[in-house]
Design an enzyme around this catalytic site. Structure first.
Site, PDB file in Angstrom:
ATOM      1  N   SER A 154       0.869  -1.181   0.000  1.00  0.00           N
ATOM      2  CA  SER A 154       0.000   0.000   0.000  1.00  0.00           C
ATOM      3  C   SER A 154       0.906   1.231   0.000  1.00  0.00           C
ATOM      4  O   SER A 154       2.095   1.131   0.328  1.00  0.00           O
ATOM      5  CB  SER A 154      -0.849  -0.006   1.279  1.00  0.00           C
ATOM      6  OG  SER A 154      -1.492   1.240   1.475  1.00  0.00           O
ATOM      7  N   TYR A 167      -2.294  -1.222  10.375  1.00  0.00           N
ATOM      8  CA  TYR A 167      -2.252  -1.421   8.913  1.00  0.00           C
ATOM      9  C   TYR A 167      -0.914  -0.941   8.354  1.00  0.00           C
ATOM     10  O   TYR A 167      -0.271  -1.625   7.557  1.00  0.00           O
ATOM     11  CB  TYR A 167      -3.413  -0.662   8.275  1.00  0.00           C
ATOM     12  CG  TYR A 167      -3.585  -0.874   6.790  1.00  0.00           C
ATOM     13  CD1 TYR A 167      -4.172  -2.038   6.289  1.00  0.00           C
ATOM     14  CD2 TYR A 167      -3.174   0.093   5.879  1.00  0.00           C
ATOM     15  CE1 TYR A 167      -4.352  -2.217   4.915  1.00  0.00           C
ATOM     16  CE2 TYR A 167      -3.351  -0.075   4.516  1.00  0.00           C
ATOM     17  CZ  TYR A 167      -3.938  -1.237   4.035  1.00  0.00           C
ATOM     18  OH  TYR A 167      -4.108  -1.416   2.677  1.00  0.00           O
TER      19      TYR A 167
HETATM   20  N1  LIG Z   1      -8.703  -0.187  -1.431  1.00  0.00           N
HETATM   21  C1  LIG Z   1      -7.663   0.580  -1.130  1.00  0.00           C
HETATM   22  O1  LIG Z   1      -7.804   1.807  -1.005  1.00  0.00           O
HETATM   23  C2  LIG Z   1      -6.279  -0.014  -1.007  1.00  0.00           C
HETATM   24  C3  LIG Z   1      -5.168   0.843  -1.081  1.00  0.00           C
HETATM   25  C4  LIG Z   1      -3.895   0.316  -0.985  1.00  0.00           C
HETATM   26  C5  LIG Z   1      -3.725  -1.042  -0.810  1.00  0.00           C
HETATM   27  N2  LIG Z   1      -4.808  -1.873  -0.727  1.00  0.00           N
HETATM   28  C6  LIG Z   1      -4.570  -3.309  -0.573  1.00  0.00           C
HETATM   29  O2  LIG Z   1      -5.010  -3.951  -1.747  1.00  0.00           O
HETATM   30  C7  LIG Z   1      -5.393  -5.305  -1.437  1.00  0.00           C
HETATM   31  C8  LIG Z   1      -6.776  -5.593  -2.029  1.00  0.00           C
HETATM   32  O3  LIG Z   1      -7.724  -4.762  -1.403  1.00  0.00           O
HETATM   33  P1  LIG Z   1      -9.117  -4.315  -2.078  1.00  0.00           P
HETATM   34  O4  LIG Z   1      -9.121  -2.847  -2.084  1.00  0.00           O
HETATM   35  O5  LIG Z   1      -9.333  -5.056  -3.341  1.00  0.00           O
HETATM   36  O6  LIG Z   1     -10.127  -4.785  -0.916  1.00  0.00           O
HETATM   37  P2  LIG Z   1     -11.416  -5.745  -0.946  1.00  0.00           P
HETATM   38  O7  LIG Z   1     -11.865  -5.849   0.469  1.00  0.00           O
HETATM   39  O8  LIG Z   1     -12.381  -5.291  -1.973  1.00  0.00           O
HETATM   40  O9  LIG Z   1     -10.832  -7.138  -1.446  1.00  0.00           O
HETATM   41  C9  LIG Z   1      -9.985  -7.914  -0.634  1.00  0.00           C
HETATM   42  C10 LIG Z   1     -10.296  -9.369  -0.908  1.00  0.00           C
HETATM   43  O10 LIG Z   1      -9.384 -10.142  -0.105  1.00  0.00           O
HETATM   44  C11 LIG Z   1     -10.128 -11.157   0.537  1.00  0.00           C
HETATM   45  N3  LIG Z   1      -9.468 -11.496   1.799  1.00  0.00           N
HETATM   46  C12 LIG Z   1      -9.263 -10.670   2.849  1.00  0.00           C
HETATM   47  N4  LIG Z   1      -8.716 -11.354   3.859  1.00  0.00           N
HETATM   48  C13 LIG Z   1      -8.575 -12.643   3.436  1.00  0.00           C
HETATM   49  C14 LIG Z   1      -8.080 -13.817   4.027  1.00  0.00           C
HETATM   50  N5  LIG Z   1      -7.673 -13.837   5.297  1.00  0.00           N
HETATM   51  N6  LIG Z   1      -8.037 -14.948   3.293  1.00  0.00           N
HETATM   52  C15 LIG Z   1      -8.485 -14.947   2.008  1.00  0.00           C
HETATM   53  N7  LIG Z   1      -9.016 -13.879   1.395  1.00  0.00           N
HETATM   54  C16 LIG Z   1      -9.057 -12.734   2.111  1.00  0.00           C
HETATM   55  C17 LIG Z   1     -11.507 -10.572   0.763  1.00  0.00           C
HETATM   56  O11 LIG Z   1     -12.485 -11.579   0.957  1.00  0.00           O
HETATM   57  C18 LIG Z   1     -11.717  -9.748  -0.490  1.00  0.00           C
HETATM   58  O12 LIG Z   1     -12.337 -10.483  -1.516  1.00  0.00           O
HETATM   59  C19 LIG Z   1      -5.307  -5.426   0.076  1.00  0.00           C
HETATM   60  O13 LIG Z   1      -4.100  -6.043   0.432  1.00  0.00           O
HETATM   61  C20 LIG Z   1      -5.335  -3.984   0.540  1.00  0.00           C
HETATM   62  O14 LIG Z   1      -4.726  -3.820   1.802  1.00  0.00           O
HETATM   63  C21 LIG Z   1      -6.086  -1.376  -0.819  1.00  0.00           C
END
Ligand SMILES: NC(=O)c1ccc[n+]([C@@H]2O[C@H](COP(=O)([O-])OP(=O)(O)OC[C@H]3O[C@@H](n4cnc5c(N)ncnc54)[C@H](O)[C@@H]3O)[C@@H](O)[C@H]2O)c1
Length: 270
Positions: A154, A167
């Site tokens: 991130s 986080y």
């Molecule tokens: N959305 C943002 O603003 C953002 C910004 C920077 C980084 N990220 C990172 O990007 C990645 C994806 O996030 P996103 O925005 O698509 O969120 P999201 O919540 O839409 O998707 C995350 C997915 O991961 C799955 N997941 C979570 N924990 C899990 C576990 N223990 N085992 C198996 N599956 C699991 C969830 O069920 C979900 O489908 C994450 O690592 C998040 O920290 C997100």
């Protein structure tokens, strides 16, 4: 002709959001996909959880690209089940070349509201879950003659994002983990890089997250500016991150390893 013709990619957190975009994008480049997601409730989160139907939709999108897909409803904290899924996938699809460790949770809170359980849950999923993902798959890449491992960190893994000590801690750990694995896996021609998105429009940004951050910024305004992007956008789309993931998965980045690549609209430099 795609950049990943004949290859196989493993994506965690593939049911929706960025993970779904990565699966679909890598399939468009020619890769068959192993798609894993817990598809159920996660600790401490206020946003709706992903469902089995979400993962089925990801599979449909991969198949619409003409590629094969195997899915697993599995928690990245469950190393044994994940290892079995990956091994079975390699047997069925023939090889493994690309890993995208994307599953994660985000549960912002001011520092003095983070409980031991909240801290531990974030570290378990965002750090140990990523380590489990690499440990379940790296030897298959070595067996295929090399490959690319992409750890989704991130902007909070390069610069502090306020009101989420747990986080930020977890995402800095992922940045370090990518570099550490890169050093040892290079001898097997495996590249390992981390990706650092700014805010992305996904379900993760829903629930009470904006309220919690709003209240925290009201009580302590100065750090609020740390979320600012240099480019005049508030958030990017999952497909923007998938472009970066597809680049790191392909030979176009064949000499890029141990690198932290920010798709962050400049936020980590602001
Ligand atoms: N959305 C943002 O603003 C953002 C910004 C920077 C980084 N990220 C990172 O990007 C990645 C994806 O996030 P996103 O925005 O698509 O969120 P999201 O919540 O839409 O998707 C995350 C997915 O991961 C799955 N997941 C979570 N924990 C899990 C576990 N223990 N085992 C198996 N599956 C699991 C969830 O069920 C979900 O489908 C994450 O690592 C998040 O920290 C997100």
């Amino acid at each position: 002709m795609g950049t990943l013709d004949g290859k196989v990619a493993f994506v965690t957190g593939a049911a929706r959001g960025q993970g779904r975009a990565h699966a679909a994008r890598l399939a468009r480049e020619g890769a068959d996909i192993l798609a894993l997601d817990v598809c159920g409730p996660l600790p401490d989160v206020s946003y709706d959880h992903a469902t089995p139907e979400d993962l089925k939709e990801t599979a449909r999108l991969v198949e619409a690209e003409g590629r094969r897909v195997l899915t697993a409803e599995c928690d990245v904290r469950d190393f044994g089940t994940m290892r079995e899924f990956v091994a079975g996938g390699v047997t069925e699809l023939g090889r493994l070349d690309v890993v995208v460790a994307n599953a994660g949770i985000c549960t912002p809170l001011p520092w003095d509201e983070v409980t031991p359980a909240v801290f531990a849950n974030t570290l378990d999923i965002n750090v140990t879950g990523v380590w489990n993902t690499v440990m379940a798959s790296a030897h298959h890449l070595a067996g295929a003659g090399g490959g690319s491992i992409i750890l989704i960190s991130s902007a909070a893994g390069l610069k502090v994002q306020p009101f989420m000590v747990h986080y930020t801690t977890s995402k800095f750990a992922v940045t370090g983990m990518a570099k550490a694995f890169a050093v040892e896996l290079a001898k097997d021609h495996i590249r390992v890089n981390s990706v650092h998105p700014t805010a992305v429009n996904t379900p993760m940004g829903t629930g009470t997250i904006q309220d919690v951050l709003g209240r925290a910024i009201e009580a302590n305004p100065r750090p609020g500016a740390m979320f600012t992007n240099i480019l005049p956008v508030e958030a990017i789309e999952s497909e923007d991150v998938a472009d970066t993931v597809a680049f790191l998965a392909s030979d176009a980045s064949k000499f890029i390893t141990a690198h932290a690549l920010a798709v962050d609209a400049g936020s980590t430099q602001y």
